[in-house]
Scaffold this motif. Structure first.
Motif, PDB file in Angstrom:
ATOM      1  N   CYS A 175     -26.452  10.692  15.723  1.00 49.02           N
ATOM      2  CA  CYS A 175     -26.559  11.276  17.056  1.00 49.02           C
ATOM      3  C   CYS A 175     -27.854  12.060  17.209  1.00 49.02           C
ATOM      4  O   CYS A 175     -28.271  12.789  16.298  1.00 49.02           O
ATOM      5  N   PHE A 176     -28.476  11.936  18.361  1.00 48.72           N
ATOM      6  CA  PHE A 176     -29.657  12.721  18.699  1.00 48.72           C
ATOM      7  C   PHE A 176     -29.661  12.914  20.200  1.00 48.72           C
ATOM      8  O   PHE A 176     -28.892  12.278  20.932  1.00 48.72           O
ATOM      9  N   HIS A 177     -30.502  13.802  20.665  1.00 48.90           N
ATOM     10  CA  HIS A 177     -30.575  14.071  22.103  1.00 48.90           C
ATOM     11  C   HIS A 177     -32.008  13.829  22.557  1.00 48.90           C
ATOM     12  O   HIS A 177     -32.910  14.596  22.225  1.00 48.90           O
ATOM     13  N   GLU A 178     -32.204  12.743  23.285  1.00 47.66           N
ATOM     14  CA  GLU A 178     -33.554  12.368  23.694  1.00 47.66           C
ATOM     15  C   GLU A 178     -33.666  12.314  25.206  1.00 47.66           C
ATOM     16  O   GLU A 178     -32.980  11.542  25.878  1.00 47.66           O
ATOM     17  N   GLU A 179     -34.530  13.163  25.712  1.00 44.59           N
ATOM     18  CA  GLU A 179     -34.901  13.130  27.127  1.00 44.59           C
ATOM     19  C   GLU A 179     -36.415  13.192  27.212  1.00 44.59           C
ATOM     20  O   GLU A 179     -37.056  14.019  26.557  1.00 44.59           O
ATOM     21  N   ALA A 180     -37.008  12.303  27.987  1.00 47.66           N
ATOM     22  CA  ALA A 180     -38.456  12.280  28.215  1.00 47.66           C
ATOM     23  C   ALA A 180     -39.231  12.159  26.905  1.00 47.66           C
ATOM     24  O   ALA A 180     -40.267  12.799  26.694  1.00 47.66           O
ATOM     25  N   GLY A 181     -38.725  11.320  25.974  1.00 46.00           N
ATOM     26  CA  GLY A 181     -39.462  11.047  24.749  1.00 46.00           C
ATOM     27  C   GLY A 181     -39.571  12.196  23.784  1.00 46.00           C
ATOM     28  O   GLY A 181     -40.542  12.298  23.029  1.00 46.00           O
ATOM     29  N   GLN A 182     -38.575  13.082  23.757  1.00 46.50           N
ATOM     30  CA  GLN A 182     -38.646  14.256  22.885  1.00 46.50           C
ATOM     31  C   GLN A 182     -38.430  13.928  21.414  1.00 46.50           C
ATOM     32  O   GLN A 182     -38.814  14.704  20.545  1.00 46.50           O
ATOM     33  N   VAL A 183     -37.818  12.802  21.109  1.00 43.89           N
ATOM     34  CA  VAL A 183     -37.534  12.441  19.731  1.00 43.89           C
ATOM     35  C   VAL A 183     -38.674  11.586  19.173  1.00 43.89           C
ATOM     36  O   VAL A 183     -39.163  10.665  19.830  1.00 43.89           O
ATOM     37  N   ASP A 184     -39.115  11.897  17.965  1.00 43.17           N
ATOM     38  CA  ASP A 184     -40.139  11.120  17.271  1.00 43.17           C
ATOM     39  C   ASP A 184     -39.498   9.815  16.805  1.00 43.17           C
ATOM     40  O   ASP A 184     -38.725   9.797  15.849  1.00 43.17           O
TER      41      ASP A 184
END
Length: 305
Positions: free
Chosen positions: A9-18
Motif C-alpha cells: 500500500c502507498f498513497h500517491e497523488e500528483a506523482g508524489q511516490v518515487d
C-alpha cells in the motif's frame, strides 16, 4: 512458484511516490516467494482495500505515519487481519523505528522477507485505532497554527511543533483536565497529555523510552507546567530521562484511560485528526501481528528486565 501474496500500500497523488524506488521494493519482495499487488490508497475504494487485504498474507504500508494509520484502520475491520509490515517513507517514521525497521525502503523490504514477527498491542478509542501516539493540548494547537517548514524535516514532527510555538511566541494556555487510569487519577491544569504505545514521537525517543508495545499498557505523560523552551531542549538534544524525575510532568502506566477536558481539546492520533475530547482509550493486547527488524527496541528492553 509464489507461495505468499503481499499487498503493498502507498498513497500517491500528483506523482508524489518515487516510481523507481517503488519498483525496486517490489522487485526485492518478489525475489523471494512473494507475489506483490500494488495498491494506491489515493484511488482505491474501501471495498477494493478490503478485498485486497482479505486476499493477502502480508499487508505493507509504504509511506509515513499517516499511511500506516490509514492502513491500520482497514486491517482491523477484518476478523482475521493479515500480518502487517511497514516500509518507512515519511518524515518521522515513528512506529517503524520502534519496530527497528531499516529506514532505507529497499533494506526494509529485505527485512520483511525474513518474516520475524511479534504480536503488538493496539490502542483504541471510539472506532479509531492507533499504534504509536495519542495526544491533546500543545501538540495539536501548534500543529493547527503553523504550516510545514524546514524545521519539520530537520527535527521531526514533535520538536517541529515546539520550535514553531517558540517562533510565534504563542501563548501557552493550560486547560482543565481529569484523567483516570486503572490505578491513577489526575485532576487539574495541563498543557499537554501524551499517551504512548510506541517509543518514538516525531522521530526521537525523548519521552517514551520505556514503552513496550507488547505489555498491554499505555505510557501516560501529563505535561502540567513545563515551558515550551525546556520541552524543546529535551527533544532537540534527544535526551531520554526517566519521566518520573521531570519537574512538572506526571507519569503513569495504564491499560484504560478516561480523559475529560474544559474546554474540549482536539486529538492528535498518530499525527492524524482524531476528533475532540472527552474520550476513553483502551489497550487491545497483542492484537495484531507485525513484522519487526532483527532485534527491535522493545525486545532489547524485555531482555534487560
Amino acid at each position: 512458484m509464489t507461495d505468499h501474496t503481499i499487498t503493498l500500500c502507498f498513497h500517491e497523488e500528483a506523482g508524489q511516490v518515487d516510481r523507481d524506488l517503488l519498483n525496486a521494493i517490489t522487485a526485492t519482495l518478489e525475489r523471494d516467494t512473494f507475489s506483490v499487488m500494488e495498491l494506491n490508497l489515493a484511488k482505491a475504494s474501501n471495498k477494493t482495500i478490503t478485498s485486497h487485504f482479505k486476499a493477502s498474507e502480508v499487508v505493507i504500508a509504504y509511506g509515513g505515519d499517516g499511511t500506516v494509520h490509514h492502513v491500520l484502520q482497514h486491517l482491523l475491520t477484518l476478523s482475521e487481519p493479515p500480518t502487517f509490515a511497514i516500509i518507512p517513507g515519511g518524515t518521522a517514521n515513528d512506529f517503524a523505528r520502534t519496530l527497528n525497521m531499516p529506514i532505507n525502503p529497499v533494506k526494509a523490504a529485505e527485512t520483511i522477507i525474513n518474516q520475524q514477527t511479534k504480536q503488538i498491542d493496539v490502542g483504541q478509542f471510539n472506532d479509531r485505532y492507533f499504534l504509536n501516539f495519542f495526544g491533546i493540548g500543545l501538540v495539536t494547537e501548534t500543529k493547527q497554527a503553523v504550516s510545514a517548514s524546514e524545521s519539520k524535516q530537520t527535527f521531526g514532527r514533535f520538536s517541529y511543533y515546539l520550535n514553531s510555538l517558540q517562533t510565534l511566541n504563542a501563548p501557552e494556555e493550560p486547560f482543565s483536565v481529569t484523567v483516570k487510569g486503572d490505578n491513577h487519577t489526575y485532576e487539574g491544569n495541563a498543557m499537554m497529555v501524551m499517551v504512548g504505545n510506541g517509543q518514538y514521537t516525531g522521530g526521537v525517543r525523548a519521552f517514551f523510552n520505556q514503552a513496550d508495545m507488547t505489555d498491554g499498557a499505555f505510557d501516560v505523560l501529563i505535561i502540567k507546567n513545563v515551558s515550551a523552551r525546556s520541552l524543546f531542549d529535551i527533544v532537540k538534544a534527544n535526551i531520554t530521562p526517566d519521566p518520573k524525575q521531570l519537574e512538572g510532568i506526571e507519569y503513569f502506566r495504564t491499560s484504560t484511560l478516561d480523559i475529560k477536558t474544559t474546554p474540549p481539546q482536539q486529538i492528535d492520533c498518530d499525527g492524524e485528526d482524531g476528533g475532540v475530547t472527552p474520550v476513553t482509550l483502551k489497550v487491545l493486547p497483542k492484537h495484531i501481528t507485525m513484522i519487526t527488524g532483527e532485534t527491535s527496541l522493545f525486545q532489547n528492553l524485555q531482555n534487560k528486565r
